[in-house]
Design an enzyme around this catalytic site. Sequence first.
Site, PDB file in Angstrom:
ATOM      1  N   ASP A   7     -72.568 -27.605 -55.171  1.00 18.52           N
ATOM      2  CA  ASP A   7     -72.263 -27.957 -53.611  1.00 18.52           C
ATOM      3  C   ASP A   7     -71.553 -29.103 -53.428  1.00 18.52           C
ATOM      4  OD1 ASP A   7     -74.265 -29.599 -55.021  1.00 18.52           O
ATOM      5  OD2 ASP A   7     -75.797 -29.668 -53.489  1.00 18.52           O
ATOM      6  N   HIS A   8     -70.809 -29.918 -54.332  1.00 16.96           N
ATOM      7  CA  HIS A   8     -69.688 -30.793 -54.367  1.00 16.96           C
ATOM      8  C   HIS A   8     -68.498 -30.368 -55.010  1.00 16.96           C
ATOM      9  CE1 HIS A   8     -72.438 -34.255 -54.196  1.00 16.96           C
ATOM     10  NE2 HIS A   8     -73.555 -33.469 -54.848  1.00 16.96           N
TER      11      HIS A   8
ATOM     12  N   ASP B 223     -68.808 -38.237 -52.620  1.00 18.99           N
ATOM     13  CA  ASP B 223     -67.896 -38.520 -54.083  1.00 18.99           C
ATOM     14  C   ASP B 223     -66.851 -39.373 -54.030  1.00 18.99           C
ATOM     15  OD1 ASP B 223     -69.820 -36.429 -55.666  1.00 18.99           O
ATOM     16  OD2 ASP B 223     -69.168 -35.463 -53.487  1.00 18.99           O
TER      17      ASP B 223
ATOM     18  N   ASP C 111     -70.661 -39.586 -57.902  1.00 17.23           N
ATOM     19  CA  ASP C 111     -71.500 -39.173 -56.649  1.00 17.23           C
ATOM     20  C   ASP C 111     -72.404 -40.424 -56.167  1.00 17.23           C
ATOM     21  OD1 ASP C 111     -73.367 -38.254 -54.935  1.00 17.23           O
ATOM     22  OD2 ASP C 111     -73.994 -36.880 -56.135  1.00 17.23           O
TER      23      ASP C 111
ATOM     24  N   GLU D 140     -74.665 -34.545 -62.704  1.00 16.57           N
ATOM     25  CA  GLU D 140     -75.588 -33.314 -62.633  1.00 16.57           C
ATOM     26  C   GLU D 140     -75.326 -32.486 -63.594  1.00 16.57           C
ATOM     27  OE1 GLU D 140     -78.505 -32.872 -59.327  1.00 16.57           O
ATOM     28  OE2 GLU D 140     -76.731 -33.165 -58.254  1.00 16.57           O
TER      29      GLU D 140
ATOM     30  N   ASN E  27     -69.573 -33.732 -59.202  1.00  9.56           N
ATOM     31  CA  ASN E  27     -70.666 -33.385 -59.446  1.00  9.56           C
ATOM     32  C   ASN E  27     -70.882 -31.828 -59.423  1.00  9.56           C
ATOM     33  OD1 ASN E  27     -73.504 -32.596 -58.877  1.00  9.56           O
ATOM     34  ND2 ASN E  27     -74.056 -34.284 -58.013  1.00  9.56           N
TER      35      ASN E  27
ATOM     36  N   ASN F 189     -73.760 -40.885 -53.360  1.00 12.81           N
ATOM     37  CA  ASN F 189     -75.177 -40.580 -52.514  1.00 12.81           C
ATOM     38  C   ASN F 189     -74.860 -41.647 -51.308  1.00 12.81           C
ATOM     39  OD1 ASN F 189     -76.633 -38.185 -53.149  1.00 12.81           O
ATOM     40  ND2 ASN F 189     -77.032 -39.025 -54.950  1.00 12.81           N
TER      41      ASN F 189
END
Length: 273
Positions: free
Chosen positions: A262-263, A233, A161, A38, A11, A163
């Site tokens: 942030d991943h 992930d 991802d 994303e 991501n 989530n």
Amino acid sequence: MPTPLTLASWNVNSLKVRLPQVLDWLAETRTDAVVLQETKLVDEAFPVEALAAAGYEAIFTGQKTYNGVALLYRRETLRVANPERTTLNLPGLPDEQKRFVATELAPAAGGEAFVFCGGYIPNGMETGSWKFLYKLDWFAALERVTGEFLRTNPRLVLGGDFNIAPEDRDCWNPAEREGQILVSKPERAALARLMRTCGLSDAFRLFPQSPETYSWWDYRQAGFEKNRGLRIDLLLVSEALRARVKASTVDARPRANAQPSDHAPVTLALELD
């Protein structure tokens, strides 16, 4: 025995911002195929030429500001085996959000084909909200589509991802987060049902791993520096490929970059005949 392929999921939280980091990482790791989430780019702005110059072909679907997914594969090692099986978004799901990509790849030098899918599963925002119910509906559609792919090719890798932190050990503060989004029982049950129904295994858990290994850390409150993260992930492999997976890891190095996503990328090594 052929050299194992490296597959990954990342991501990138805006490919426009993170493109130099993605190109550097691909050049360093020579990853054979990666699904991105994303990307946050309309298709007309997707960096096809920059990726082609780096040796990668791209299959992508995007929208402005939100969502967007892509599948990149290295021309030197992989080719699209069946273009008619390339899929953008989840068939049958009345959804304009760009969250899914899949194609069937095969070694460029010849060999067995496999399906590589990438998904950006909805966050859900808050348990019990309409976005949470949308997340569960999306999982049901993903389960159906994955099953359809498997009926024609049992060799499948589903990355993305998700989530969802599958277990408490995938979360730095499980007691504090209990019942919250990303760790709630309905979400975990949906993921477990997908894996059980489709015969998928979490590649990361096929091998001994260091405790407190995560793939996402909040930008706030020095989340990465304090290793306060979640492993959300994943790379899931079908039963036909389970024994072919030779390694799986989280590459946390890009998270230490200036202006990082942030991943972090998650990877696996796959040995094909």
